[in-house]
Write a protein that holds these residues in place. Structure first.
Motif: not given
Length: 304
Positions: A233-242
């Motif tokens: 829980k809390g891990a970032d969801i990333m798209a194109g490095g953001k």
């Protein structure tokens, strides 16, 4: 053979709110509309900070002796303390019930759940269809030993229930988000019957009403799927490095996983339009808006 599944939700506790002014007390505090709630009724609800963020979330049951708040055990004592702070001189009784009085979740077979309801009325404090989403099943509050003995089905554990909850797309405080961090709209509480926009004032009401009328909720909890295990829980969801959001709770289903994530819907739509995959740790994920939701991914042109 019964296909009913049930589990003692050992991570939940019950707080009794009674007394002559219990209804008025709760009505002026929580997001749900308590007025007109008959015995046997149930609501989802929350107590907010003055800034409109979720301080505690819970389910509310109307019972013969007043109301029961079905809340996470981890913060039940803190919730009781906060309610006591707000009580002042009101004629309200507040009590954290002992551990042997708990919450049993029943799911999978609707007809068997109905039988459980009929049985539960004989020995339980409360026995209701989950007010957030009927597909979640039943919740029976009472003596854990007595209620469990009445049920004819497959006993399961909290993890099994959480998989069921996640598969239906319903977030919960502490498991999916930390308290004092997000607004009711972010947690889909407005979608799940936990916020009244027609009743009078309650703590944090002005901010929540403004978000509703302006349609300014840009973040929402949605379902995610992956062909690999998901991180904590809390891990970032990333798209194109953001980062476009963060992971809530998740559960493995064989070689794959399902989860809930709080995402910026406009950024997700933009990534989808540009063919940019979403990642959580090493896992590529797919996003699904829950079937019950009235919101959807916006058109990419609305993204900042």
């Amino acid at each position: 053979m019964s296909t009913l599944s049930y589990a003692h939700l050992s991570d939940r506790s019950l707080i009794r709110v009674g007394g002559a002014e219990a209804q008025h007390f709760l009505q002026n505090l929580v997001t749900a509309d308590i007025d007109g709630m008959a015995e046997g009724g149930a609501r989802a609800g929350a107590l907010l900070t003055p800034q409109g963020k979720i301080l505690f979330d819970f389910l509310i049951y109307r019972v013969e002796t007043g109301y029961l708040l079905d809340a996470p055990s981890e913060t039940a004592a803190d919730l009781l303390k906060r309610l006591t702070f707000y009580r002042l001189r009101a004629k309200v009784e507040l009590e954290l019930l002992p551990e042997d009085i708990g919450v049993i979740a029943v799911w999978d077979d609707a007809s068997e759940a109905g039988n459980a309801l009929n049985l539960g009325l004989q020995a339980a404090l409360a026995c209701v269809t989950d007010p957030r989403l009927p597909a979640l099943g039943m919740r029976i509050s009472g003596s854990v030993a007595d209620v469990s003995a009445m049920l004819d089905g497959s006993p399961a554990d909290v993890a099994a229930y959480d998989l069921h909850r996640i598969s239906k797309g319903v977030p919960e405080g502490l498991k999916d988000y930390d308290y004092s961090d997000i607004f009711p709209h972010d947690a889909d509480l407005d979608q799940l019957g936990g916020v009244s926009f027609s009743k009078g004032c309650y703590v944090g009401q002005e901010v929540v009403s403004r978000m509703q009328h302006r349609g300014s909720a840009r973040k929402r909890f949605v379902q995610i799927e992956s062909g690999a295990m998901l991180p904590e829980k809390g891990a970032d969801i990333m798209a194109g490095g953001k980062s476009v959001g963060a992971l809530g709770s998740s559960a493995g289903t064989g070689d794959s996983a399902v989860g809930l994530a709080l995402l910026r819907l406009d950024k997700v739509a933009q990534a989808k339009d540009n063919g940019i995959p979403l990642q959580c740790g090493d896992a590529e994920i797919l996003v699904k808006v829950p079937d019950w939701a009235s919101f959807s991914l916006p058109e990419p042109s609305t993204a900042d």
